[in-house]
Write an enzyme that holds these catalytic residues in place. Structure first.
Site, PDB file in Angstrom:
ATOM      1  N   TYR A   1      16.237  -5.817 -17.806  1.00  0.00           N
ATOM      2  CA  TYR A   1      15.781  -4.953 -16.707  1.00  0.00           C
ATOM      3  C   TYR A   1      16.885  -4.619 -15.703  1.00  0.00           C
ATOM      4  CZ  TYR A   1      11.166  -6.310 -18.452  1.00  0.00           C
ATOM      5  OH  TYR A   1      10.065  -6.514 -19.241  1.00  0.00           O
TER       6      TYR A   1
ATOM      7  N   ASN B   1       4.889   2.599 -13.048  1.00  0.00           N
ATOM      8  CA  ASN B   1       5.298   1.589 -14.011  1.00  0.00           C
ATOM      9  C   ASN B   1       4.242   0.503 -13.899  1.00  0.00           C
ATOM     10  OD1 ASN B   1       6.343  -0.390 -15.600  1.00  0.00           O
ATOM     11  ND2 ASN B   1       8.385  -0.406 -14.678  1.00  0.00           N
TER      12      ASN B   1
ATOM     13  N   HIS C   1      -0.112  -1.810 -21.588  1.00  0.00           N
ATOM     14  CA  HIS C   1      -0.439  -2.024 -22.989  1.00  0.00           C
ATOM     15  C   HIS C   1      -1.905  -2.386 -23.242  1.00  0.00           C
ATOM     16  CE1 HIS C   1       3.840  -1.805 -23.107  1.00  0.00           C
ATOM     17  NE2 HIS C   1       3.972  -2.921 -22.409  1.00  0.00           N
TER      18      HIS C   1
ATOM     19  N   ASP D   1      -8.656   4.401 -16.976  1.00  0.00           N
ATOM     20  CA  ASP D   1      -9.819   5.137 -16.467  1.00  0.00           C
ATOM     21  C   ASP D   1      -9.583   5.618 -15.043  1.00  0.00           C
ATOM     22  OD1 ASP D   1     -11.300   4.945 -18.780  1.00  0.00           O
ATOM     23  OD2 ASP D   1     -12.586   3.304 -18.085  1.00  0.00           O
TER      24      ASP D   1
ATOM     25  N   HIS E   1       9.198   3.164 -17.599  1.00  0.00           N
ATOM     26  CA  HIS E   1       9.523   1.775 -17.910  1.00  0.00           C
ATOM     27  C   HIS E   1      11.024   1.577 -17.820  1.00  0.00           C
ATOM     28  CE1 HIS E   1       5.478   0.973 -19.176  1.00  0.00           C
ATOM     29  NE2 HIS E   1       5.510   2.114 -19.809  1.00  0.00           N
ATOM     30  N   MET E   2      11.421   0.460 -17.280  1.00  0.00           N
ATOM     31  CA  MET E   2      12.846   0.123 -17.172  1.00  0.00           C
ATOM     32  C   MET E   2      13.439  -0.115 -18.560  1.00  0.00           C
ATOM     33  SD  MET E   2      13.928  -0.415 -13.892  1.00  0.00           S
ATOM     34  CE  MET E   2      14.553  -1.980 -13.289  1.00  0.00           C
ATOM     35  N   SER E   3      12.698  -0.848 -19.390  1.00  0.00           N
ATOM     36  CA  SER E   3      13.213  -1.209 -20.713  1.00  0.00           C
ATOM     37  C   SER E   3      12.717  -0.203 -21.756  1.00  0.00           C
ATOM     38  CB  SER E   3      12.745  -2.622 -21.092  1.00  0.00           C
ATOM     39  OG  SER E   3      11.334  -2.660 -21.219  1.00  0.00           O
TER      40      SER E   3
ATOM     41  N   ARG F   1       4.164  -3.843 -27.257  1.00  0.00           N
ATOM     42  CA  ARG F   1       4.676  -2.956 -26.194  1.00  0.00           C
ATOM     43  C   ARG F   1       4.841  -1.507 -26.674  1.00  0.00           C
ATOM     44  NH1 ARG F   1       6.415  -6.742 -22.194  1.00  0.00           N
ATOM     45  NH2 ARG F   1       7.123  -8.649 -23.208  1.00  0.00           N
TER      46      ARG F   1
HETATM   47  C1  DQA Z   1       8.008  -2.789 -18.342  1.00  0.00           C
HETATM   48  C2  DQA Z   1       7.737  -2.985 -19.846  1.00  0.00           C
HETATM   49  C3  DQA Z   1       6.467  -3.784 -20.061  1.00  0.00           C
HETATM   50  O1  DQA Z   1       6.257  -3.979 -21.462  1.00  0.00           O
HETATM   51  C4  DQA Z   1       6.581  -5.139 -19.418  1.00  0.00           C
HETATM   52  O2  DQA Z   1       5.383  -5.862 -19.561  1.00  0.00           O
HETATM   53  C5  DQA Z   1       6.984  -5.048 -17.974  1.00  0.00           C
HETATM   54  C6  DQA Z   1       8.044  -4.113 -17.610  1.00  0.00           C
HETATM   55  C7  DQA Z   1       9.350  -2.068 -18.108  1.00  0.00           C
HETATM   56  O3  DQA Z   1       9.532  -1.568 -16.981  1.00  0.00           O
HETATM   57  O4  DQA Z   1      10.206  -2.046 -18.981  1.00  0.00           O
HETATM   58  O5  DQA Z   1       6.500  -5.789 -17.137  1.00  0.00           O
HETATM   59  O6  DQA Z   1       6.979  -1.958 -17.820  1.00  0.00           O
END
Ligand code: DQA
Length: 150
Positions: A22, A74, A80, A87, A100-102, A111
């Site tokens: 991250y 985010n 997931h 909703d 998402h950061m990753s 994921r």
């Molecule tokens: C995340 C990716 C998700 O799978 C993970 O549970 C996170 C961070 C990301 O920013 O990459 O908490 O949302």
């Protein structure tokens, strides 16, 4: 233009949480980068983070009564599996961009699926802090396009 940035569960731990995945930026640092970009783009941003799903749902409900034109979210791990957040987002008329950061698609199979994706305009993943900045640019571009009917 008012944009709401939503950070979900565990994201207050950025900076201390798996920096190889991250990066080292903390949540206040990420928000400060977003605030700088918002100034550059001439828009207003506000921020909300919670580790409580119900609080996130209620914050999303409030969007329907506020002068908010776009949302960047985010949702962390809720992405997931949280049909409750999906909703809630479905009620929001303003465009929502998922970030998402990753690179979630290069990680564990659970994921790869976002239950939020069907109610989002689009998603950006894998660019660390840049994902948020791209998300802000994307939602502003969408809103401008909608207002110009393009
Ligand atoms: C995340 C990716 C998700 O799978 C993970 O549970 C996170 C961070 C990301 O920013 O990459 O908490 O949302």
């Amino acid at each position: 233009m008012n944009i709401l940035i939503l950070h979900g569960v565990n994201l207050n731990m950025f900076g201390r949480r798996d920096p190889s995945r991250y990066g080292k930026a903390t949540l206040p640092e990420i928000n400060s980068r977003l605030a700088d970009l918002a100034r550059e783009l001439g828009v207003t941003v506000s921020f909300f983070q919670t580790n409580h799903e119900g609080e996130m749902v209620e914050r999303i409900h409030a969007v329907t009564e506020e002068n908010i034109q776009g949302v960047v979210i985010n949702a962390g791990a809720w992405t997931h599996y949280s049909y409750a957040i999906m909703d809630a987002l479905a009620i929001v008329r303003a465009p929502v961009v998922e970030v998402h950061m990753s690179n979630v698609h290069a990680r564990e199979a659970f994921r790869h699926k976002s239950v939020l994706a069907p109610v989002c305009a689009g998603s950006i993943a894998g660019f660390r802090v840049e994902s948020y900045l791209l998300g802000l640019r994307a939602v502003c571009g969408l809103i401008e396009g909608i207002s110009m009917n393009v």
